[in-house]
Design an enzyme around this catalytic site. Sequence first.
Site: not given
Length: 408
Positions: A194, A348, A378
């Site tokens: 991320s 995501d 995610h």
Amino acid sequence: MAVLLLVLLLCLPTFLLGLLIWTICKHFLTRDVPSTLEHPVKFRILDCVFIYVITLGNILEKLRISSMPCFARFVQDRLFLKKKDSKVVITDLHFGTIPVRLFQPKAMSHCSRGGIIFYHGGAAVLGSLDFYHNVCLFLALETNSVLLSVGYRKLPDHHYPVITKDCLNTTIHFLKRLETYGVDPSRVVICGESAGGGTAAQIIQILVDRKDLPKIRAQVLIHPIIQAINYQLPSTQQNQNVPFLTRDFMLMCICRYMAIDLSWKDAMLNGACIPPETWKKYRKWLSSDNIPKRFKDKYKEPQFPGPFNESAYLETKHLFDVENSPLLADDQTIAQLPEAFLVSCEHDVLRDHTLLYKKRLEDQGVPVSWYHVEDGFHGCILLFDRQPFSFSCSQKVVNAVASYIKGL
């Protein structure tokens, strides 16, 4: 005084129950649960917990009891237990003022091991050494590597560019001392998830010209945030209300870390903060034209960017720095980067960031291995061992990352 305390104690459970009911209503009214998801009930429960914690943190922040990021991290670190394994020595250290955690396999090795430098996700709001502990332990064991996890400083006390600074400084410190930790200088991988994935891309670009340091063998980017300019990509439209990174939560994290007032949110969304000459220069890398057609289901091409707003640009212009949007690096820098393993998840908002960076790297001849998780979302990697809330997509991601690193 005693009566007042009694009233408060009686009111507290009522308040918490009311907040729970509000959380459940918000989840069902505002969240999209993908139909292809393996365990939708578990997914809904986890999202309700997420909303509850963030909302309670915001309330405590308004009451000046605790900041939302501090409260959220406090809760997340206690939701799941850290694993221990007799096969790995785990050491908490400080490189300067930055906390790091070192994972060193105990098994005898006839040669130096590979090394992994890991930057966790969370966008300076969430994430910690403890929360990503089990992921790091798994990768160290499965790849027989020495893994360094970096606990960079976060909100509310630290803002841009502290993540990049902390990760860069700890990485340089580690690279200069690889022999101390029994790491082969030719087998060092930088890995991030991320926001940590975006940071990994930044750090590797910064280090590409450093002749005094070992060359990075590969970059492993797990659904990274690669640019902070175009918020109208297909994945942002399609997944804007999918937990656990909704479009609004993503923008809140970016604005808090970048010290941008949330009143500029709409200008960021419609691209009004992008100067026409800037969009002309970078459109070839940022545009949805670069997203394969199969990812554009139900995508409506917006009028983007919107009418230019100079005030919005002046407030947000640091988003256009290469260190915040590594997709914008020049061709010469991109061409020198090490091979990459990119992970994207279908459900995501950041899916298309990976697709854009994949094309950018391939256009400059950088070898790219791409792993796309059709039922992934995610942050799913964090749940790979979190029984009873694990998902098969979570295990797929950690196994794919470990398999790639072992194959280097």
